[in-house]
Write a protein that holds these residues in place. Structure first.
Motif, short mmCIF file in Angstrom:
data_model
loop_
_atom_site.label_atom_id
_atom_site.label_comp_id
_atom_site.label_asym_id
_atom_site.label_seq_id
_atom_site.Cartn_x
_atom_site.Cartn_y
_atom_site.Cartn_z
N LYS A 14 99.37 17.04 22.60
CA LYS A 14 97.47 17.16 21.98
C LYS A 14 96.56 17.72 22.51
CE LYS A 14 96.21 12.65 19.67
NZ LYS A 14 96.04 11.10 19.52
N VAL A 15 96.44 18.26 24.54
CA VAL A 15 95.54 18.76 25.51
C VAL A 15 95.74 19.76 24.32
CG1 VAL A 15 96.03 19.61 27.25
CG2 VAL A 15 95.77 16.91 26.77
N ILE A 16 96.80 21.51 24.18
CA ILE A 16 97.14 21.96 23.58
C ILE A 16 96.41 22.34 22.79
CG2 ILE A 16 98.95 23.66 23.37
CD1 ILE A 16 100.36 22.72 25.62
N ILE A 57 105.73 10.36 26.16
CA ILE A 57 103.99 9.93 26.59
C ILE A 57 103.64 11.29 26.93
CG2 ILE A 57 101.83 8.50 26.98
CD1 ILE A 57 103.92 6.08 26.11
N PHE A 58 104.08 11.30 28.83
CA PHE A 58 103.57 12.65 28.88
C PHE A 58 103.36 13.76 28.20
CE2 PHE A 58 103.94 16.12 32.52
CZ PHE A 58 102.28 15.09 32.58
N GLN A 59 104.37 14.19 27.67
CA GLN A 59 104.96 14.98 27.11
C GLN A 59 103.68 15.19 25.96
OE1 GLN A 59 108.77 15.66 26.27
NE2 GLN A 59 109.03 15.91 27.83
N ASP A 60 103.50 14.18 24.75
CA ASP A 60 102.87 14.06 23.65
C ASP A 60 101.48 13.83 24.31
OD1 ASP A 60 105.02 13.14 22.24
OD2 ASP A 60 104.76 11.31 21.96
N LEU A 86 97.36 7.39 24.40
CA LEU A 86 99.04 7.29 22.98
C LEU A 86 100.15 6.06 23.76
CD1 LEU A 86 99.23 11.15 24.35
CD2 LEU A 86 99.44 10.36 21.53
N VAL A 87 99.60 5.07 25.20
CA VAL A 87 100.10 4.22 25.64
C VAL A 87 100.17 2.93 24.31
CG1 VAL A 87 99.97 2.43 27.01
CG2 VAL A 87 100.01 5.22 28.04
N ILE A 88 98.42 2.67 23.68
CA ILE A 88 98.05 1.85 22.81
C ILE A 88 98.76 2.04 21.82
CG2 ILE A 88 96.26 0.86 21.92
CD1 ILE A 88 94.30 1.89 24.30
#
Length: 194
Positions: A58-60, A51-54, A85-87
């Protein structure tokens, strides 16, 4: 200029203008806080890492498309992406986030946080609104006991005296209220998160 002195806004601007190392500084600066937030919801290192990488993918993408306009609110923006993304993760896997189930009324533990920042306050308001809607779905006798116990902080002895039923009946109504709320949560795939 030392990295700590460069604001997030300057780093974002540099990254948008082609300086890839600026994003690396941003990620290093906020990794611990964002990762900890994600992990506190999923309790699984591999899932948290994904999730951190995802989140940063998304940020990028958003930055590259020139769609970022948060005016110096980079961290809350990234945290909102991570939260969404967690949800999405829980919806995709069709299960509720884990709560600390040390007490029977753990569904309400999300309402007791007093150290709220703006993002948490918005989430808390949404959760409280969802819980109120769930309570409205309950039969009147269960709703009455639940409100007295959770919102008026009455003991089951006090509830028994106020309603004119035995303590066991009051306990039973509370138990059924929680069971019924959980059924509605499962049926509608509602996510209560703190």
């Amino acid at each position: 200029m030392r990295q700590e002195l460069i604001t997030d806004a300057v780093l974002i601007s540099s990254y948008i203008n082609g300086d890839e190392s600026s994003l690396e500084i941003l990620i290093k600066r906020h990794k611990q806080r964002i990762y900890s937030f994600i992990y506190s919801k999923v309790y699984d290192r591999d899932i948290a890492e994904d999730i951190f990488q995802d989140t940063f993918i998304k940020v990028i993408r958003t930055l590259k498309r020139g769609k970022y306009n948060e005016e110096g609110k980079f961290l809350p923006w990234v945290m909102r992406i991570a939260h969404n993304l967690v949800i999405d993760h829980f919806r995709k896997n069709n299960r509720m986030p884990k709560f600390d189930n040390s007490g029977e009324f753990s569904i309400f533990s999300v309402l007791s946080d007093t150290s709220l920042n703006a993002e948490k306050a918005i989430i808390k308001d949404q959760v409280e609104s969802d819980v109120r809607r769930l309570i409205e779905e309950l039969p009147d006798d269960q709703k009455e006991v639940l409100v007295m116990r959770m919102y008026q902080d009455m003991s089951f002895k006090e509830i028994s005296e106020r309603t004119g039923v035995s303590i066991n009946t009051a306990l039973g109504r509370m138990r059924y209220a929680l069971i019924n709320m959980r059924k509605v949560i499962d049926k509608h795939n509602i996510i209560l998160t703190n």
